[in-house]
Enzyme design. Sequence first.
Site, PDB file in Angstrom:
ATOM      1  N   SER A 133       0.835  -1.215   0.000  1.00 48.32           N
ATOM      2  CA  SER A 133       0.000   0.000   0.000  1.00 48.32           C
ATOM      3  C   SER A 133       0.862   1.254   0.000  1.00 48.32           C
ATOM      4  CB  SER A 133      -0.882  -0.010   1.259  1.00 48.32           C
ATOM      5  OG  SER A 133      -1.477   1.252   1.468  1.00 48.32           O
ATOM      6  N   TYR A 157      -1.595  -0.383  10.882  1.00 47.97           N
ATOM      7  CA  TYR A 157      -1.902  -1.005   9.582  1.00 47.97           C
ATOM      8  C   TYR A 157      -0.722  -0.806   8.625  1.00 47.97           C
ATOM      9  CZ  TYR A 157      -3.308  -1.082   4.747  1.00 47.97           C
ATOM     10  OH  TYR A 157      -3.316  -1.303   3.402  1.00 47.97           O
ATOM     11  N   LYS A 161       2.183  -3.457   6.699  1.00 47.69           N
ATOM     12  CA  LYS A 161       2.553  -3.500   5.271  1.00 47.69           C
ATOM     13  C   LYS A 161       4.064  -3.294   5.119  1.00 47.69           C
ATOM     14  CE  LYS A 161      -1.453  -4.232   3.359  1.00 47.69           C
ATOM     15  NZ  LYS A 161      -1.743  -5.514   2.714  1.00 47.69           N
TER      16      LYS A 161
HETATM   17  C1  WQD Z   1      -9.038   9.908   1.180  1.00 51.41           C
HETATM   18  C2  WQD Z   1      -9.261  11.382   1.458  1.00 51.41           C
HETATM   19  C3  WQD Z   1      -9.626  11.869   3.781  1.00 51.41           C
HETATM   20  C4  WQD Z   1     -13.457   9.856   4.190  1.00 51.41           C
HETATM   21  C5  WQD Z   1      -6.457   4.844   3.130  1.00 51.41           C
HETATM   22  C6  WQD Z   1      -5.341   3.972   3.614  1.00 51.41           C
HETATM   23  C7  WQD Z   1      -4.655   3.322   2.440  1.00 51.41           C
HETATM   24  C8  WQD Z   1      -5.653   2.590   1.575  1.00 51.41           C
HETATM   25  C9  WQD Z   1      -6.737   3.545   1.132  1.00 51.41           C
HETATM   26  C10 WQD Z   1      -5.736   0.293   2.238  1.00 51.41           C
HETATM   27  C11 WQD Z   1      -8.541  11.831   2.733  1.00 51.41           C
HETATM   28  C12 WQD Z   1     -10.855  12.219   2.943  1.00 51.41           C
HETATM   29  C13 WQD Z   1     -12.266  10.350   3.685  1.00 51.41           C
HETATM   30  C14 WQD Z   1     -14.499  10.756   4.527  1.00 51.41           C
HETATM   31  C15 WQD Z   1     -13.116  12.591   3.828  1.00 51.41           C
HETATM   32  N1  WQD Z   1      -6.237   1.513   2.285  1.00 51.41           N
HETATM   33  N2  WQD Z   1     -12.106  11.688   3.505  1.00 51.41           N
HETATM   34  N3  WQD Z   1     -14.283  12.096   4.314  1.00 51.41           N
HETATM   35  O1  WQD Z   1      -6.721   7.779   3.892  1.00 51.41           O
HETATM   36  O2  WQD Z   1      -5.932   8.244   1.499  1.00 51.41           O
HETATM   37  O3  WQD Z   1      -5.927   5.904   2.375  1.00 51.41           O
HETATM   38  O4  WQD Z   1      -7.330   4.091   2.322  1.00 51.41           O
HETATM   39  O5  WQD Z   1      -4.837  -0.150   1.597  1.00 51.41           O
HETATM   40  O6  WQD Z   1      -3.710   2.415   2.945  1.00 51.41           O
HETATM   41  O7  WQD Z   1      -4.385   4.784   4.264  1.00 51.41           O
HETATM   42  O8  WQD Z   1      -8.087   7.038   1.881  1.00 51.41           O
HETATM   43  O9  WQD Z   1     -10.470   7.235   1.288  1.00 51.41           O
HETATM   44  O10 WQD Z   1      -9.829   7.164   3.751  1.00 51.41           O
HETATM   45  O11 WQD Z   1      -9.325   9.207   2.384  1.00 51.41           O
HETATM   46  O12 WQD Z   1     -12.951  13.802   3.656  1.00 51.41           O
HETATM   47  O13 WQD Z   1     -15.615  10.368   5.003  1.00 51.41           O
HETATM   48  O14 WQD Z   1     -10.641  11.601   1.695  1.00 51.41           O
HETATM   49  O15 WQD Z   1      -9.421  12.844   4.768  1.00 51.41           O
HETATM   50  O16 WQD Z   1      -8.080  13.150   2.519  1.00 51.41           O
HETATM   51  P1  WQD Z   1      -6.633   7.357   2.471  1.00 51.41           P
HETATM   52  P2  WQD Z   1      -9.508   7.607   2.362  1.00 51.41           P
END
Ligand code: WQD
Length: 350
Positions: A133, A157, A161
């Site tokens: 990841s 997490y 990885k």
């Molecule tokens: C993306 C953006 C949030 C939810 C994570 C893991 C990564 C992978 C993918 C497993 C961020 C914003 C999110 C919400 C929001 N997982 N957001 N409101 O954090 O980039 O990555 O998931 O492999 O390892 O770290 O993905 O989709 O959670 O967030 O504003 O309800 O959307 O703050 O900026 P992230 P995400």
Amino acid sequence: MTSSDQRVLVTGGAGFIGTHTVIQLLNEGFTVSIIDNLDNAVIEAVDRVRELVGPKLSQKLEFHLGDLRKKEDLEKLFSQEKYDAVIHFAGLKAVGESVAYPLRYFDNNLIGSINLYQTMAKYDCKKLVFSSSATVYGQPEKIPCVEDFEIKAMNPYGRTKLFLEEIACDIQKADSTWKIILLRYFNPVGAHESGELGEDPKGIPNNLMPYIQQVAVGRLPELNVYGHDYPTKDGTAVRDYIHVMDLADGHIAALKKIFETEYIGCTAYNLGTGQGTSVLEMVAAFEKASGKKIPIKYCPRRPGDATEVYASTEKAQKELGWKAKYGVAEMCRDQWTWASNNPWGYKPKP
Ligand code: WQD
């Protein structure tokens, strides 16, 4: 050996990325066995894979209920079949949950993987594609993220990885007959174009796109936008979203590389598009694809979130011959097809 003779074990193959990859493996002529404990997946998804590939290819797909933490489950599988390679997806993947329950993540992700690798070695199956990841880049000092950046973890997490990448490379250093590729996913979204497969997280989604999806179908009232004061184009955080079908094809490309005689090593590749998209841009794209208004509420930044993350895509393109094909519009189009056909995710069709 052509792909039609090769049998691939897919751990966690009933999950979101797993099912989409299994479809492409079957279409490429591989024989596929899935092992999954169904902790975060449902057998309905595997049934839909069978429907999508048709009866002939379905004969080349086996499902085994099993848990990598039980070595006897792995022993049973490997003693009955000769596997030519393993694609290893199985593992827990919610960042917030890993902070609250680190031991659950170390047990599931680390112990489960070590059991798998020990069993693979015992049965002389030493070709591995590992689901890593972009989280291993932590808060990157610069972007785009290049595979030779120093890797660091920001949560349990991500630490699993990072550890598993290092464990895999230590195994390969000790025994060069192991052929390993580590795939660093950026943000997987979208769904199979049929609308029959997609992401169906348990409970309230942690990730942006499944959350937006559930607002669009009326399961949730509004989207909390975490942070509107980032130094980015519109103040919201930027990520590299990648279509799950592009991700699936990245695994096929990695598998074919590993089957090349001359391939030696334990090599990391980014699977991203190289394009950064902000939260507000993603919301706008989904509204356009779905015709639905997504109400939003600005909230404080989420702890641990990076400002801007996207991939350098050169290495995968040059060495695997792989490049993402789909853009944000197609990701939202396909995710909406899945959501509008399955507003409550997987359930037996009426
Ligand atoms: C993306 C953006 C949030 C939810 C994570 C893991 C990564 C992978 C993918 C497993 C961020 C914003 C999110 C919400 C929001 N997982 N957001 N409101 O954090 O980039 O990555 O998931 O492999 O390892 O770290 O993905 O989709 O959670 O967030 O504003 O309800 O959307 O703050 O900026 P992230 P995400």
